[in-house]
Design an enzyme around this catalytic site. Structure first.
Site, PDB file in Angstrom:
ATOM      1  N   TYR A 178       4.074   5.020  11.428  1.00 24.15           N
ATOM      2  CA  TYR A 178       4.340   3.598  11.681  1.00 24.15           C
ATOM      3  C   TYR A 178       5.181   2.913  10.609  1.00 24.15           C
ATOM      4  O   TYR A 178       5.369   1.708  10.634  1.00 24.15           O
ATOM      5  CB  TYR A 178       3.027   2.829  11.895  1.00 24.15           C
ATOM      6  CG  TYR A 178       2.012   3.004  10.785  1.00 24.15           C
ATOM      7  CD1 TYR A 178       2.074   2.236   9.627  1.00 24.15           C
ATOM      8  CD2 TYR A 178       0.997   3.951  10.889  1.00 24.15           C
ATOM      9  CE1 TYR A 178       1.158   2.399   8.619  1.00 24.15           C
ATOM     10  CE2 TYR A 178       0.067   4.123   9.880  1.00 24.15           C
ATOM     11  CZ  TYR A 178       0.151   3.346   8.742  1.00 24.15           C
ATOM     12  OH  TYR A 178      -0.763   3.505   7.731  1.00 24.15           O
ATOM     13  N   ARG A 210       0.857  -1.184   0.000  1.00 25.77           N
ATOM     14  CA  ARG A 210       0.000   0.000   0.000  1.00 25.77           C
ATOM     15  C   ARG A 210       0.894   1.236   0.000  1.00 25.77           C
ATOM     16  O   ARG A 210       1.521   1.552   0.994  1.00 25.77           O
ATOM     17  CB  ARG A 210      -0.879  -0.031   1.270  1.00 25.77           C
ATOM     18  CG  ARG A 210      -2.065   0.892   1.244  1.00 25.77           C
ATOM     19  CD  ARG A 210      -2.650   1.035   2.638  1.00 25.77           C
ATOM     20  NE  ARG A 210      -1.773   1.826   3.480  1.00 25.77           N
ATOM     21  CZ  ARG A 210      -1.635   1.668   4.797  1.00 25.77           C
ATOM     22  NH1 ARG A 210      -2.299   0.749   5.434  1.00 25.77           N
ATOM     23  NH2 ARG A 210      -0.801   2.442   5.487  1.00 25.77           N
ATOM     24  N   HIS A 251      -3.404   4.563   4.874  1.00 28.31           N
ATOM     25  CA  HIS A 251      -4.597   3.696   4.885  1.00 28.31           C
ATOM     26  C   HIS A 251      -5.787   4.384   4.202  1.00 28.31           C
ATOM     27  O   HIS A 251      -6.443   3.811   3.345  1.00 28.31           O
ATOM     28  CB  HIS A 251      -4.933   3.335   6.335  1.00 28.31           C
ATOM     29  CG  HIS A 251      -6.210   2.590   6.486  1.00 28.31           C
ATOM     30  ND1 HIS A 251      -6.368   1.290   6.056  1.00 28.31           N
ATOM     31  CD2 HIS A 251      -7.411   2.968   7.004  1.00 28.31           C
ATOM     32  CE1 HIS A 251      -7.610   0.891   6.314  1.00 28.31           C
ATOM     33  NE2 HIS A 251      -8.257   1.891   6.885  1.00 28.31           N
TER      34      HIS A 251
HETATM   35  C1  TPP Z   1     -15.175  -5.738  11.728  1.00 29.02           C
HETATM   36  C2  TPP Z   1     -14.294  -4.532  11.628  1.00 29.02           C
HETATM   37  N1  TPP Z   1     -13.359  -4.325  12.576  1.00 29.02           N
HETATM   38  C3  TPP Z   1     -12.567  -3.221  12.501  1.00 29.02           C
HETATM   39  C4  TPP Z   1     -12.701  -2.327  11.489  1.00 29.02           C
HETATM   40  C5  TPP Z   1     -11.819  -1.083  11.419  1.00 29.02           C
HETATM   41  N2  TPP Z   1     -10.884  -1.198  10.320  1.00 29.02           N
HETATM   42  C6  TPP Z   1     -11.129  -0.579   9.149  1.00 29.02           C
HETATM   43  S1  TPP Z   1      -9.954  -0.873   8.032  1.00 29.02           S
HETATM   44  C7  TPP Z   1      -9.072  -1.822   9.086  1.00 29.02           C
HETATM   45  C8  TPP Z   1      -7.776  -2.459   8.639  1.00 29.02           C
HETATM   46  C9  TPP Z   1      -7.988  -3.492   7.591  1.00 29.02           C
HETATM   47  O1  TPP Z   1      -6.784  -3.902   7.036  1.00 29.02           O
HETATM   48  P1  TPP Z   1      -6.702  -4.945   5.868  1.00 29.02           P
HETATM   49  O2  TPP Z   1      -7.734  -6.006   6.038  1.00 29.02           O
HETATM   50  O3  TPP Z   1      -5.304  -5.398   5.777  1.00 29.02           O
HETATM   51  O4  TPP Z   1      -7.140  -4.139   4.571  1.00 29.02           O
HETATM   52  P2  TPP Z   1      -6.513  -2.825   3.922  1.00 29.02           P
HETATM   53  O5  TPP Z   1      -7.198  -1.654   4.576  1.00 29.02           O
HETATM   54  O6  TPP Z   1      -5.046  -2.836   4.148  1.00 29.02           O
HETATM   55  O7  TPP Z   1      -6.885  -2.909   2.497  1.00 29.02           O
HETATM   56  C10 TPP Z   1      -9.697  -1.885  10.324  1.00 29.02           C
HETATM   57  C11 TPP Z   1      -9.176  -2.631  11.488  1.00 29.02           C
HETATM   58  C12 TPP Z   1     -13.702  -2.578  10.516  1.00 29.02           C
HETATM   59  N3  TPP Z   1     -13.887  -1.790   9.474  1.00 29.02           N
HETATM   60  N4  TPP Z   1     -14.471  -3.703  10.609  1.00 29.02           N
END
Ligand code: TPP
Length: 380
Positions: free
Chosen positions: A284, A271, A275
């Site tokens: 980080y 990425r 985020h």
């Molecule tokens: C069930 C749930 N828990 C927590 C969150 C908060 N949250 C949003 S994005 C994220 C990180 C997700 O990372 P990843 O699955 O690696 O996907 P990326 O954003 O890197 O594409 C979190 C913890 C959420 N959206 N849904």
């Protein structure tokens, strides 16, 4: 002696009638991500596919920069950029047939657009609207999903139902590395394998779940290895290599279509941006890490191959760039038109009869909006 033994009730249980039902060896992913670009195999890549991927990747990158700019102009509430991940997004979507379904996460706008969705409609949810902005059935694209991994059991359910009905449909479900720690990931993969549902799981391992690096997410040898525990094949692919992603996805989709069951694919990528626009990635990770990935940029990899074959002259570059600019200009001008958004609509379609909590929340929001309007009026 244990209490049970003293009572004479203890009988050691006979060994369970246990046997290995599936040979795990063919399910195991390779040790290294599968690559085509930059290897001898690249010469065999289809010219039309390379040119198509190149055009789409450039458009995708431009879409990402435009959408990020729109957040800065207050036209878009939030945008999770997929810059650096365009090969996963686009090559995966292009491996589907029209009748297939895509189950995207919030980061997968590009996959939806590559599948033919209107670029503005794809941003409806991220704009803060209460609805999806498009008819999922018409496009066979499920709503962009924000609760992590909840799209995965939905994909399995749809794929399994299609199979029971005898419909020729494959579901592609996309999820991030962080999403693989969710219970829904487990439930979806387990059911998919038990039912042999025609579904392909694509994990985009982009290194982080917001600020959490992969090493803190899992101790598994790779995310693709998780497939073996469910009884489905795991594949590891270079997520920045659009040709490799397209090939691995096409194979898995074909396998699912022919009744061969599900596949878990881990695409290793990075990425490049934060985020979302609301995140500060410098807190980080180091810039040096980001810079190191620039040399492995998905557009660069395709361009190197096209250049080597003499297929990328200045004319071609200009055509591709102009096409991307036209898309961005259209996106910009349509997003700049004032949307008719009423935040109170959030509550309208939740329940036929609102719960006490929702009534309280609606009253609170109404009061906040009234106070905001009053302040705006006073300032004017
Ligand atoms: C069930 C749930 N828990 C927590 C969150 C908060 N949250 C949003 S994005 C994220 C990180 C997700 O990372 P990843 O699955 O690696 O996907 P990326 O954003 O890197 O594409 C979190 C913890 C959420 N959206 N849904």
């Amino acid at each position: 002696m244990t209490v049970m033994e003293q009572r004479g009730a203890y009988r050691p249980a006979p060994p369970p009638a246990w046997q290995l039902r599936t040979d795990p060896a063919p399910l195991l992913p390779d040790a290294e991500p599968y690559r085509v670009l930059g290897t001898d195999a690249a010469r065999k890549a289809d010219q039309e596919l390379l040119l198509c991927l190149h055009g789409e990747l450039v458009r995708g990158r431009r879409y990402n920069t435009q959408a990020t700019a729109l957040t800065k102009q207050g036209r878009l509430a939030v945008y999770p950029s997929s810059t650096g991940q365009e090969a996963c997004e686009i090559a995966a979507a292009l491996a589907l047939r029209e009748q297939d379904w895509l189950f995207p996460s919030y980061r997968d706008t590009l996959a939806a657009v590559a599948r033919g969705l209107d670029p503005v409609a794809a941003l409806t949810l991220l704009r803060g609207d209460w609805h999806t902005g498009y008819d999922p059935r018409e496009h066979r694209i499920a709503p962009l999903c924000t609760p992590l991994a909840t799209q995965l059991p939905h994909a399995v359910g749809l794929a399994h139902a299609a199979r029971l009905k005898g419909d020729d449909v494959v579901a592609l479900a996309m999820v991030g590395d962080g999403g693989t720690s969710e219970g829904d990931f487990h439930e979806a993969l387990n059911f998919a394998a038990v039912w042999q549902a025609p579904v392909v799981f694509l994990v985009q391992n982009n290194g982080f779940a917001i600020s959490v690096p992969l090493a803190k997410q899992t101790a598994a040898p790779s995310l693709a290895h998780k497939a073996v525990g469910y009884g489905m094949p795991g594949r590891l692919v270079d997520g920045n290599d659009a040709v490799a992603v397209h090939e691995v996805l096409s194979e898995a989709v074909h396998r699912a279509r022919e009744g061969g069951g599900p596949t878990l694919i881990e695409a290793v990528t990075y990425r490049m941006e934060a985020h979302t626009n609301a995140d500060d990635a410098t807190r980080y990770r180091h810039d040096a890490e980001v810079e190191a990935w620039q040399d492995h940029d998905p557009i660069l990899l395709v361009e190197r191959e096209l250049t080597e074959r003499g297929l990328l002259d200045e004319d071609r570059r200009r055509t591709v760039r102009d096409d991307a600019e036209a898309m961005a200009a259209d996106l910009r001008s349509r997003m700049n038109q004032e949307p008719a958004l009423d935040p109170m609509d959030l509550f309208t379609h939740v329940y036929a009869e609102q719960t006490t909590q929702l009534r309280e929340q609606a009253a609170q929001l109404r009061a906040e909006l009234a106070a905001e309007n009053e302040a705006d009026g006073a300032g004017a």
